[in-house]
Design a protein around this motif. Structure first.
Motif, PDB file in Angstrom:
ATOM      1  N   VAL A 125      40.937  39.670  47.980  1.00 28.91           N
ATOM      2  CA  VAL A 125      40.723  40.072  46.586  1.00 28.91           C
ATOM      3  C   VAL A 125      41.412  41.406  46.316  1.00 28.91           C
ATOM      4  CG1 VAL A 125      38.985  40.864  44.938  1.00 28.91           C
ATOM      5  CG2 VAL A 125      38.612  38.756  46.225  1.00 28.91           C
ATOM      6  N   LEU A 126      41.292  42.333  47.251  1.00 27.35           N
ATOM      7  CA  LEU A 126      41.975  43.623  47.112  1.00 27.35           C
ATOM      8  C   LEU A 126      43.481  43.424  46.962  1.00 27.35           C
ATOM      9  CD1 LEU A 126      42.141  46.724  47.240  1.00 27.35           C
ATOM     10  CD2 LEU A 126      42.132  46.517  49.748  1.00 27.35           C
ATOM     11  N   ASP A 127      44.054  42.533  47.743  1.00 26.95           N
ATOM     12  CA  ASP A 127      45.493  42.272  47.653  1.00 26.95           C
ATOM     13  C   ASP A 127      45.890  41.781  46.270  1.00 26.95           C
ATOM     14  OD1 ASP A 127      45.893  43.054  50.260  1.00 26.95           O
ATOM     15  OD2 ASP A 127      45.838  41.007  51.081  1.00 26.95           O
ATOM     16  N   VAL A 128      45.024  40.981  45.645  1.00 26.89           N
ATOM     17  CA  VAL A 128      45.305  40.455  44.313  1.00 26.89           C
ATOM     18  C   VAL A 128      45.238  41.550  43.252  1.00 26.89           C
ATOM     19  CG1 VAL A 128      44.443  38.906  42.495  1.00 26.89           C
ATOM     20  CG2 VAL A 128      44.552  38.117  44.861  1.00 26.89           C
ATOM     21  N   LEU A 129      44.282  42.475  43.388  1.00 29.20           N
ATOM     22  CA  LEU A 129      43.982  43.423  42.312  1.00 29.20           C
ATOM     23  C   LEU A 129      44.503  44.837  42.544  1.00 29.20           C
ATOM     24  CD1 LEU A 129      40.284  42.351  41.580  1.00 29.20           C
ATOM     25  CD2 LEU A 129      42.348  41.690  40.315  1.00 29.20           C
ATOM     26  N   ARG A 130      45.027  45.132  43.726  1.00 26.60           N
ATOM     27  CA  ARG A 130      45.376  46.511  44.057  1.00 26.60           C
ATOM     28  C   ARG A 130      46.396  47.118  43.092  1.00 26.60           C
ATOM     29  NH1 ARG A 130      46.672  47.657  49.278  1.00 26.60           N
ATOM     30  NH2 ARG A 130      46.096  45.662  50.216  1.00 26.60           N
ATOM     31  N   GLY A 131      47.287  46.309  42.521  1.00 28.83           N
ATOM     32  CA  GLY A 131      48.309  46.851  41.634  1.00 28.83           C
ATOM     33  C   GLY A 131      47.986  46.737  40.164  1.00 28.83           C
ATOM     34  N   ASP A 132      46.755  46.331  39.842  1.00 29.36           N
ATOM     35  CA  ASP A 132      46.367  46.121  38.445  1.00 29.36           C
ATOM     36  C   ASP A 132      45.596  47.328  37.923  1.00 29.36           C
ATOM     37  OD1 ASP A 132      45.331  45.301  36.010  1.00 29.36           O
ATOM     38  OD2 ASP A 132      44.941  43.261  36.686  1.00 29.36           O
ATOM     39  N   PRO A 133      46.195  48.140  37.027  1.00 22.60           N
ATOM     40  CA  PRO A 133      45.516  49.347  36.547  1.00 22.60           C
ATOM     41  C   PRO A 133      44.329  49.056  35.635  1.00 22.60           C
ATOM     42  CG  PRO A 133      47.569  49.011  35.364  1.00 22.60           C
ATOM     43  CD  PRO A 133      47.540  47.985  36.455  1.00 22.60           C
ATOM     44  N   ALA A 134      44.223  47.836  35.114  1.00 22.91           N
ATOM     45  CA  ALA A 134      43.120  47.516  34.200  1.00 22.91           C
ATOM     46  C   ALA A 134      41.808  47.321  34.944  1.00 22.91           C
ATOM     47  CB  ALA A 134      43.458  46.262  33.401  1.00 22.91           C
ATOM     48  N   VAL A 135      41.885  46.878  36.199  1.00 21.63           N
ATOM     49  CA  VAL A 135      40.687  46.545  36.968  1.00 21.63           C
ATOM     50  C   VAL A 135      40.357  47.684  37.929  1.00 21.63           C
ATOM     51  CG1 VAL A 135      39.628  44.908  38.568  1.00 21.63           C
ATOM     52  CG2 VAL A 135      41.262  44.094  36.859  1.00 21.63           C
ATOM     53  N   GLU A 136      39.121  48.185  37.833  1.00 22.73           N
ATOM     54  CA  GLU A 136      38.649  49.166  38.822  1.00 22.73           C
ATOM     55  C   GLU A 136      38.108  48.400  40.023  1.00 22.73           C
ATOM     56  OE1 GLU A 136      35.719  53.060  39.257  1.00 22.73           O
ATOM     57  OE2 GLU A 136      35.816  51.961  37.367  1.00 22.73           O
ATOM     58  N   VAL A 137      38.579  48.749  41.211  1.00 22.77           N
ATOM     59  CA  VAL A 137      38.208  48.001  42.411  1.00 22.77           C
ATOM     60  C   VAL A 137      37.426  48.895  43.366  1.00 22.77           C
ATOM     61  CG1 VAL A 137      39.041  46.640  44.362  1.00 22.77           C
ATOM     62  CG2 VAL A 137      40.287  46.576  42.194  1.00 22.77           C
ATOM     63  N   LEU A 138      36.246  48.434  43.776  1.00 23.17           N
ATOM     64  CA  LEU A 138      35.440  49.118  44.780  1.00 23.17           C
ATOM     65  C   LEU A 138      35.372  48.216  46.007  1.00 23.17           C
ATOM     66  CD1 LEU A 138      32.441  50.401  42.599  1.00 23.17           C
ATOM     67  CD2 LEU A 138      34.570  51.568  43.155  1.00 23.17           C
TER      68      LEU A 138
END
Length: 252
Positions: A125-138
């Motif tokens: 999931v981190l790999d999918v979202l790491r480059g997306d500035p709209a989504v905050e990832v914890l």
């Protein structure tokens, strides 16, 4: 389905679960039990698995922790349909817990570009979202389970005690006819339960082949699920048990 393709899927499912039954394989692959019995006899003769009464076992030296990419390639179309419907339940501003699993990774794809917070123990999931500035990832800490791109262990469980999520998208190895949700991996079951405790709503995301699916370990009962998202064609008896226990059933 071609025999060689069916044999590959049988092996993936047996290796993932460690053991499975003729009945479950027949339901998952949409063929007759007699076809599965013939397949298991061939695979047993080849030394690929061990045929036992009523089903099959992985060999003791089999890699039951399948590479993530192999699992992701099974039932892709059905998983993506479930993921798209699940992502549609998320509101802007929500805090979303994503369980490990190939379907929840697809949920992450459908959340890209959304102003939401995603909490996860899934490196995929981190790999999918790491480059997306709209989504905050914890990202929850823990020990890396390399083959399945996930973090597990006591550190992960402790981190979850600090989380207060709006909803959890929960994966599973299978759903039994009475609505019991099961899994096949000892290290993941405590995390699933901790995630459930950290979320206001529990949404089970499973494609129709998980009815009945596999898994000898109980995750939760049907009364602990708020909603289930699956495909049209999933076992009606199981869906009825989930609905009667209070879960909203959403079909794709």
């Amino acid at each position: 389905m071609l025999q060689r393709v069916r044999h590959a899927e049988i092996m993936q499912r047996v290796r993932l679960a460690g053991a499975t039954s003729v009945r479950d394989l027949a339901a998952q692959l949409g063929v007759s039990p007699s076809t599965i019995r013939r397949d298991l006899e061939i695979l047993d003769r080849d030394g690929t698995l061990r045929r036992v009464r009523g089903g099959a076992l992985a060999h003791d030296d089999a890699d039951v922790d399948l590479p993530f990419a192999e699992v992701a390639a099974v039932d892709e179309r059905h998983k993506d349909a479930v993921a798209a419907r699940a992502a549609g339940l998320v509101r802007d501003g929500d805090v979303v817990l994503l369980d490990i699993g190939t379907t929840t990774v697809r949920v992450a794809h459908h959340l890209r570009g959304r102003p939401v917070t995603v909490v996860t123990s899934s490196v995929a999931v981190l790999d999918v979202l790491r480059g997306d500035p709209a989504v905050e990832v914890l990202v929850l800490g823990g020990m890396l389970r390399r083959a399945y791109h996930s973090l597990v262990g006591v550190l992960t469980e402790q981190a979850l005690r600090q989380v207060c999520a709006d909803r959890l998208f929960l994966s599973a190895s299978g759903v039994r006819p009475d609505g019991q949700v099961t899994d096949s991996t000892v290290a993941e079951v405590p995390l699933k339960r901790a995630m459930m405790a950290a979320a206001g709503q529990v949404v089970l995301v499973v494609d129709r082949h998980k009815f009945p699916g596999s898994g000898a370990l109980r995750v939760c009962g049907p009364d602990e699920i708020d909603a289930v998202v699956t495909n049209d064609g999933a076992d009606e008896t199981t869906l009825r048990a989930l609905g009667e226990a209070g879960a909203e059933v959403l079909l794709t």
